[in-house]
Design a protein around this motif. Structure first.
Motif, short mmCIF file in Angstrom:
data_model
loop_
_atom_site.label_atom_id
_atom_site.label_comp_id
_atom_site.label_asym_id
_atom_site.label_seq_id
_atom_site.Cartn_x
_atom_site.Cartn_y
_atom_site.Cartn_z
N GLN A 89 40.41 32.05 33.32
CA GLN A 89 40.54 33.50 33.16
C GLN A 89 39.23 34.24 33.43
O GLN A 89 39.26 35.38 33.89
N ARG A 90 38.10 33.61 33.17
CA ARG A 90 36.81 34.25 33.46
C ARG A 90 36.65 34.49 34.96
O ARG A 90 36.23 35.56 35.38
N LEU A 91 37.00 33.49 35.75
CA LEU A 91 36.88 33.63 37.20
C LEU A 91 37.94 34.58 37.75
O LEU A 91 37.64 35.41 38.63
N LEU A 92 39.14 34.50 37.23
CA LEU A 92 40.20 35.41 37.67
C LEU A 92 39.83 36.86 37.36
O LEU A 92 40.17 37.78 38.13
N HIS A 93 39.12 37.08 36.25
CA HIS A 93 38.69 38.42 35.89
C HIS A 93 37.72 38.99 36.93
O HIS A 93 37.75 40.20 37.22
N ILE A 94 36.91 38.14 37.52
CA ILE A 94 35.98 38.59 38.57
C ILE A 94 36.76 39.09 39.78
O ILE A 94 36.41 40.11 40.37
N PHE A 95 37.84 38.40 40.14
CA PHE A 95 38.69 38.89 41.23
C PHE A 95 39.31 40.23 40.85
O PHE A 95 39.41 41.12 41.69
N SER A 96 39.71 40.39 39.60
CA SER A 96 40.28 41.66 39.14
C SER A 96 39.25 42.78 39.23
O SER A 96 39.55 43.88 39.71
N LEU A 97 38.04 42.50 38.77
CA LEU A 97 36.98 43.52 38.82
C LEU A 97 36.67 43.92 40.26
O LEU A 97 36.34 45.07 40.52
N GLY A 98 36.79 42.97 41.17
CA GLY A 98 36.53 43.25 42.58
C GLY A 98 37.73 43.88 43.30
O GLY A 98 37.66 44.13 44.50
N GLY A 99 38.82 44.09 42.57
CA GLY A 99 40.01 44.67 43.16
C GLY A 99 40.78 43.73 44.07
O GLY A 99 41.56 44.16 44.91
N LEU A 100 40.56 42.42 43.91
CA LEU A 100 41.16 41.44 44.81
C LEU A 100 42.21 40.53 44.14
O LEU A 100 42.76 39.66 44.79
N ARG A 101 42.48 40.75 42.88
CA ARG A 101 43.40 39.86 42.16
C ARG A 101 44.79 39.83 42.80
O ARG A 101 45.41 38.79 42.89
N LYS A 102 45.25 40.98 43.30
CA LYS A 102 46.58 41.03 43.90
C LYS A 102 46.59 40.72 45.39
O LYS A 102 47.64 40.64 46.01
N SER A 103 45.42 40.51 45.97
CA SER A 103 45.34 40.25 47.41
C SER A 103 45.45 38.78 47.77
O SER A 103 45.64 38.46 48.93
N TYR A 104 45.33 37.91 46.80
CA TYR A 104 45.36 36.46 47.05
C TYR A 104 46.52 35.82 46.30
O TYR A 104 46.98 36.33 45.29
N ALA A 105 46.92 34.66 46.80
CA ALA A 105 47.91 33.83 46.12
C ALA A 105 47.15 32.86 45.22
O ALA A 105 46.47 31.96 45.71
N PHE A 106 47.23 33.07 43.91
CA PHE A 106 46.56 32.20 42.94
C PHE A 106 47.55 31.19 42.38
O PHE A 106 48.71 31.52 42.13
#
Length: 132
Positions: A90-107
């Protein structure tokens, strides 16, 4: 197969169900990101197109690491490839969220989950638009 072995990061790769799995162990930061990027570019030059970036063993990711992931995504897209990310931290996923990229990738929670289906042609055709 080990492709980068440095004190702060090691990068290995193997092929699973048509995916080239790139595992980054250690830190993905301003110092190590160029090495990881170069390793993935070499794999692209060798003909690999469909990637799973395994961040499960990654201890640290900063904005330079995130920028490197965007840069390799563009390269993979230019080669009509695919990129999935294996990460349950969740810490790393939060970095993608902060960068606005969480929804741009398939996790995916694991490499097994990410490689369950064989790659489809041009899996990054819609990138960087957010996934539905």
């Amino acid at each position: 197969m080990q492709i980068v072995d440095h004190g702060r990061v090691s990068v290995g790769c193997h092929v699973a169900n048509g995916w080239t799995v790139v595992e980054a162990t250690g830190e993905m930061d301003i110092f190590t990101s160029p090495m990881i990027r170069a390793a993935i570019i070499k794999l692209l030059q060798d003909g690999h197109r469909h990637f799973v970036l395994d961040l499960c063993p990654t201890a640290f990711l900063d904005s330079m690491g995130l920028g490197m992931i965007v840069a390799i995504t563009k390269r993979i897209q230019a080669h009509q490839g695919s990129l999935r990310i294996a990460c349950a931290d969740q810490r790393l996923l939060h970095i993608f969220s902060l960068g606005g990229l969480r929804k741009s990738y398939a996790f995916h929670d694991s490499v097994d989950e990410a490689t369950r289906e064989v790659p489809r042609h041009n899996g990054l055709g819609r990138w960087p638009r957010p996934r539905d």
